[in-house]
Design a protein around this motif. Structure first.
Motif, mmCIF file in Angstrom:
data_model
loop_
_atom_site.group_PDB
_atom_site.id
_atom_site.type_symbol
_atom_site.label_atom_id
_atom_site.label_comp_id
_atom_site.label_asym_id
_atom_site.label_seq_id
_atom_site.Cartn_x
_atom_site.Cartn_y
_atom_site.Cartn_z
ATOM 1 N N GLN A 27 -31.955 -109.121 -20.889
ATOM 2 C CA GLN A 27 -32.369 -107.767 -20.379
ATOM 3 C C GLN A 27 -31.553 -107.734 -19.109
ATOM 4 O O GLN A 27 -30.861 -106.497 -18.838
ATOM 5 N N ALA A 28 -31.435 -108.725 -18.185
ATOM 6 C CA ALA A 28 -30.888 -108.705 -16.898
ATOM 7 C C ALA A 28 -29.454 -108.613 -16.977
ATOM 8 O O ALA A 28 -28.682 -107.807 -16.248
ATOM 9 N N ARG A 29 -28.752 -109.479 -18.108
ATOM 10 C CA ARG A 29 -27.496 -109.242 -18.257
ATOM 11 C C ARG A 29 -26.881 -107.868 -18.678
ATOM 12 O O ARG A 29 -26.012 -107.321 -18.458
ATOM 13 N N SER A 30 -27.893 -107.377 -19.554
ATOM 14 C CA SER A 30 -27.650 -106.064 -20.109
ATOM 15 C C SER A 30 -27.529 -104.926 -19.072
ATOM 16 O O SER A 30 -26.407 -104.254 -19.057
ATOM 17 N N LEU A 31 -28.423 -104.820 -18.076
ATOM 18 C CA LEU A 31 -28.437 -103.893 -16.944
ATOM 19 C C LEU A 31 -27.302 -104.286 -16.057
ATOM 20 O O LEU A 31 -26.699 -103.416 -15.606
ATOM 21 N N ALA A 32 -27.016 -105.358 -15.844
ATOM 22 C CA ALA A 32 -25.788 -105.935 -14.915
ATOM 23 C C ALA A 32 -24.464 -105.197 -15.804
ATOM 24 O O ALA A 32 -23.621 -104.465 -14.944
ATOM 25 N N ARG A 33 -24.433 -105.146 -17.046
ATOM 26 C CA ARG A 33 -23.263 -104.540 -17.672
ATOM 27 C C ARG A 33 -23.368 -103.119 -17.613
ATOM 28 O O ARG A 33 -22.379 -102.482 -17.121
ATOM 29 N N LYS A 34 -24.447 -102.432 -17.523
ATOM 30 C CA LYS A 34 -24.690 -100.976 -17.506
ATOM 31 C C LYS A 34 -24.231 -100.634 -16.041
ATOM 32 O O LYS A 34 -23.628 -99.537 -15.843
ATOM 33 N N ALA A 35 -24.697 -101.329 -15.172
ATOM 34 C CA ALA A 35 -24.358 -100.787 -13.785
ATOM 35 C C ALA A 35 -22.943 -101.027 -13.467
ATOM 36 O O ALA A 35 -22.191 -100.576 -12.538
ATOM 37 N N GLY A 36 -22.287 -102.308 -14.082
ATOM 38 C CA GLY A 36 -20.867 -102.504 -13.659
ATOM 39 C C GLY A 36 -19.669 -101.787 -14.330
ATOM 40 O O GLY A 36 -18.840 -101.653 -13.975
ATOM 41 N N ARG A 37 -20.322 -101.447 -15.781
ATOM 42 C CA ARG A 37 -18.957 -100.818 -16.533
ATOM 43 C C ARG A 37 -18.630 -99.364 -15.763
ATOM 44 O O ARG A 37 -17.450 -99.434 -15.862
ATOM 45 N N PRO A 38 -19.233 -98.459 -15.266
ATOM 46 C CA PRO A 38 -18.685 -97.354 -14.694
ATOM 47 C C PRO A 38 -17.768 -97.770 -13.511
ATOM 48 O O PRO A 38 -16.642 -97.094 -13.238
ATOM 49 N N ILE A 39 -18.000 -98.984 -12.979
ATOM 50 C CA ILE A 39 -16.987 -99.350 -11.697
ATOM 51 C C ILE A 39 -15.899 -99.862 -12.396
ATOM 52 O O ILE A 39 -14.793 -99.655 -11.796
ATOM 53 N N VAL A 40 -15.853 -100.461 -13.443
ATOM 54 C CA VAL A 40 -14.471 -100.935 -13.975
ATOM 55 C C VAL A 40 -14.055 -99.618 -14.621
ATOM 56 O O VAL A 40 -12.515 -99.566 -14.500
ATOM 57 N N THR A 41 -14.471 -98.632 -15.177
ATOM 58 C CA THR A 41 -13.886 -97.627 -15.557
ATOM 59 C C THR A 41 -13.105 -96.990 -14.617
ATOM 60 O O THR A 41 -11.991 -96.312 -14.323
ATOM 61 N N MET A 42 -13.706 -96.739 -13.093
ATOM 62 C CA MET A 42 -13.146 -96.234 -12.022
ATOM 63 C C MET A 42 -12.042 -97.044 -11.653
ATOM 64 O O MET A 42 -10.970 -96.561 -11.257
ATOM 65 N N ALA A 43 -11.952 -98.378 -11.664
ATOM 66 C CA ALA A 43 -10.887 -99.054 -11.497
ATOM 67 C C ALA A 43 -10.016 -98.968 -12.338
ATOM 68 O O ALA A 43 -8.604 -98.783 -11.580
ATOM 69 N N LYS A 44 -10.071 -98.713 -13.331
ATOM 70 C CA LYS A 44 -8.839 -98.734 -14.512
ATOM 71 C C LYS A 44 -8.129 -97.168 -14.169
ATOM 72 O O LYS A 44 -6.807 -97.084 -14.458
ATOM 73 N N ARG A 45 -8.856 -96.235 -13.683
ATOM 74 C CA ARG A 45 -8.275 -95.018 -13.369
ATOM 75 C C ARG A 45 -7.679 -94.771 -12.105
ATOM 76 O O ARG A 45 -6.954 -93.839 -11.763
ATOM 77 N N HIS A 46 -7.642 -95.749 -11.173
ATOM 78 C CA HIS A 46 -6.943 -95.680 -10.047
ATOM 79 C C HIS A 46 -5.993 -96.861 -9.441
ATOM 80 O O HIS A 46 -6.212 -98.081 -10.294
ATOM 81 N N THR A 47 -5.082 -96.815 -8.623
ATOM 82 C CA THR A 47 -4.492 -97.883 -8.009
ATOM 83 C C THR A 47 -4.754 -97.552 -6.492
ATOM 84 O O THR A 47 -5.045 -97.067 -5.962
ATOM 85 N N THR A 48 -4.143 -98.873 -5.950
ATOM 86 C CA THR A 48 -3.877 -98.823 -4.537
ATOM 87 C C THR A 48 -2.709 -99.562 -4.138
ATOM 88 O O THR A 48 -1.976 -99.990 -4.790
ATOM 89 N N VAL A 49 -2.653 -99.251 -2.708
ATOM 90 C CA VAL A 49 -1.179 -99.575 -2.270
ATOM 91 C C VAL A 49 -0.968 -100.877 -2.213
ATOM 92 O O VAL A 49 0.170 -101.690 -2.390
#
Length: 539
Positions: A27-49
């Motif tokens: 359960q703890a790992r599943s919740l960590a994935r749910k919390a982390g997945r939107p961050i990964v999606t955000m990272a894939k949609r952006h770049t940085t200098v």
């Protein structure tokens, strides 16, 4: 893609001793994935200098102008001024080379700095040609990283490895790389398995990587490619002398996280401090910027066979180590998800935790033992990085030496993989060589006397230690559940809202604040980065 060498075994998988409920752990790992997945999606949609500059470094661009500004910065700034950052740098840069604006990247950067080149976003056949040329150039840098990884494996096979974990991790940093080298070699001869050259204070806030060998730093030595090369060569010499491979660590964090990760891979570093939360909380770096940078840098580390160290120990320097213990476990689970999503394997996860409970708290040692055992049982295949006491070191060197001995004993009892050497002069002075020698004697005594005690030690069923570990895991699940259930009005990932609320380390860091936000761009439909393409190629 060429086959990669087998990963080194840093610590053998262990059977859990706390009798944690497997469903609760899932359960703890599943919740960590749910919390982390939107961050990964955000990272894939952006770049940085810094991601784009790292790509130029992988293609071979190095050096700096007479003022010390790296050519990657000059070229990136020129391209960005003409066409923006949202398309990436690769297509405009290699289009300019193919159009004959310069013969190579170095010349192009110099001409761009002088204002004698104009960049465009190529289309059609021109874009296809630029894409192919950039991938070929950047691929050469990634092949170099592959070569350095194989070189590490060959050297370990030839000279031998550290005999057993925990690896003894010791910090050396005078500010002068030429003073660091003999100190690092002396530390290795006294038993250190990992040498960490901490960075000069404030380097994480520089939006460029200094060039060359440096001789002046503040409470640390600047992380530069030349300093990496010099220290790696010196430790290779000492490795051959000692008959065991001595690992080298530095810091891939701050505003130049991706660039430093690339340089570490090119110069065969073995471990890197790599954790976006450290930069967000303690250096006020924009959360979006550093999560994007972290994903790219960890992809480089995965390719290079570099072990990451995460910074959960830092939370306990500002928050109470008992009350906030669950925030450490929460961050470890999130870091595990982010690391594996980026391609890192279990043996590369030096997840951080620390011996930071106030020694005047009743049963402080038992509490420390419970927290360390929880980390060990949750991540049985990861080396883990066990950090010594710092917050409650008072300047009483005798008391401090005893605390460090207790810290080392917990490491022995719980089978930690990476043990950072504590200093009895913490909070007094920057440690002298004699201080380091005494600290290493402390570690050697405990490990010689009790290094295998984890084979015998099992806490009492449903006793104090086991109940405390379960309590921390339960609080972790509650926190992760609150994070994933939060709906942010701005539409940000829930984890960003939690960071803004001061959930970790009592620091409040909003997603639209902090240093480096101006260096973030949302990717356009025409965006292309050959480094990302190669690093994400699973074939």
């Amino acid at each position: 893609m060429t086959p990669r060498p087998a990963a080194p075994a840093t610590t053998a998988p262990r059977r859990g001793k706390l009798e944690l409920d497997p469903a609760t752990v899932r359960q703890a790992r599943s919740l960590a994935r749910k919390a982390g997945r939107p961050i990964v999606t955000m990272a894939k949609r952006h770049t940085t200098v810094s991601v784009e500059r790292a790509t130029l470094r992988l293609a071979g661009l190095s050096g700096a102008d007479p003022d010390g500004t790296p050519w990657v910065n000059r070229l990136a700034d020129a391209v960005r001024a003409d066409v923006g950052l949202e398309h990436g740098l690769a297509l405009p840069v290699w289009d300019a080379l193919l159009r004959g604006e310069a013969d190579d990247l170095d010349t192009l950067a110099q001409k761009a700095s002088a204002g004698s080149v104009r960049f465009r976003l190529p289309e059609g056949r021109d874009a296809t040609r630029a894409r192919s040329a950039s991938r070929k150039a950047v691929g050469g840098g990634i092949r170099r990283i592959d070569q350095r990884r194989r070189e590490r494996e060959r050297m370990i096979a030839r000279v031998g490895d550290a005999p057993a974990t925990p690896w003894i991790y010791l910090i050396v940093a005078t500010g002068d790389i030429h003073e660091d080298i003999p100190q690092a070699q002396a530390a290795a001869r006294e038993g250190a398995d990992v040498i960490a050259v901490i960075r000069s204070t404030g380097q994480s806030l520089l939006d460029f990587v200094p060039e060359g060998a440096t001789r002046e730093g503040f409470a640390g030595t600047y992380a530069t490619q030349e300093n990496f090369r010099l220290m790696r060569a010196a430790l290779d010499e000492t490795s051959r002398e000692l008959g065991r491979y001595v690992r080298l660590t530095n810091y891939a964090s701050g505003l130049c996280m991706p660039e430093i990760a690339a340089l570490a891979g090119l110069e065969r570093l073995d471990m890197m401090l790599n954790d976006s939360m450290y930069g967000i909380l303690f250096r006020d770096i924009n959360p979006v910027r550093t999560f994007v940078d972290q994903r790219f840098s960890r992809q480089v580390h995965a390719r290079a066979g570099i072990i990451i160290n995460t910074g959960e120990d830092n939370y306990l320097t500002t928050a109470d180590a008992v009350e906030a213990a669950h925030t450490v476990t929460t961050s470890q689970l999130l870091n595990e998800y982010f690391a594996k999503e980026a391609g890192l394997e279990d043996w590369q996860l030096g997840l951080g935790h620390a011996f930071e409970i106030d020694p005047d708290v009743p049963d402080s040692f038992r509490l420390e033992l419970a927290h360390a055992m929880l980390a060990r049982d949750l991540f049985p295949k990861a080396p883990l990085k066990w950090m010594p006491p710092t917050r409650h070191m008072t300047g009483d060197v005798f008391r401090g030496y005893l605390l460090d001995g207790f810290f080392n004993l917990v490491g022995a009892l719980t089978g930690q993989g990476i043990l950072l050497v504590g200093m009895m002069t913490e909070a007094v002075v920057t440690p002298w060589l004699s201080d380091r020698d005494l600290a290493l004697q402390n570690v050697r005594y405990v490990m010689n006397a009790a290094g295998n005690l984890h084979e015998d030690f099992v806490p009492r069923h449903d006793g104090f230690i086991e109940r405390r570990a379960r309590q921390v895991l339960g609080e972790t699940i509650d926190l992760l559940d609150r994070i994933v259930s939060d709906t942010d009005a701005a539409g940000d990932p829930p984890l960003l809202a939690a960071i803004a609320d001061g959930t970790f380390g009592l620091m409040k860091r909003p997603a639209d604040g902090g240093r480096g936000l101006e260096g973030v761009a949302r990717k356009s439909a025409a965006y292309y980065n050959p480094a990302t393409e190669i690093l994400e190629d699973k074939s």
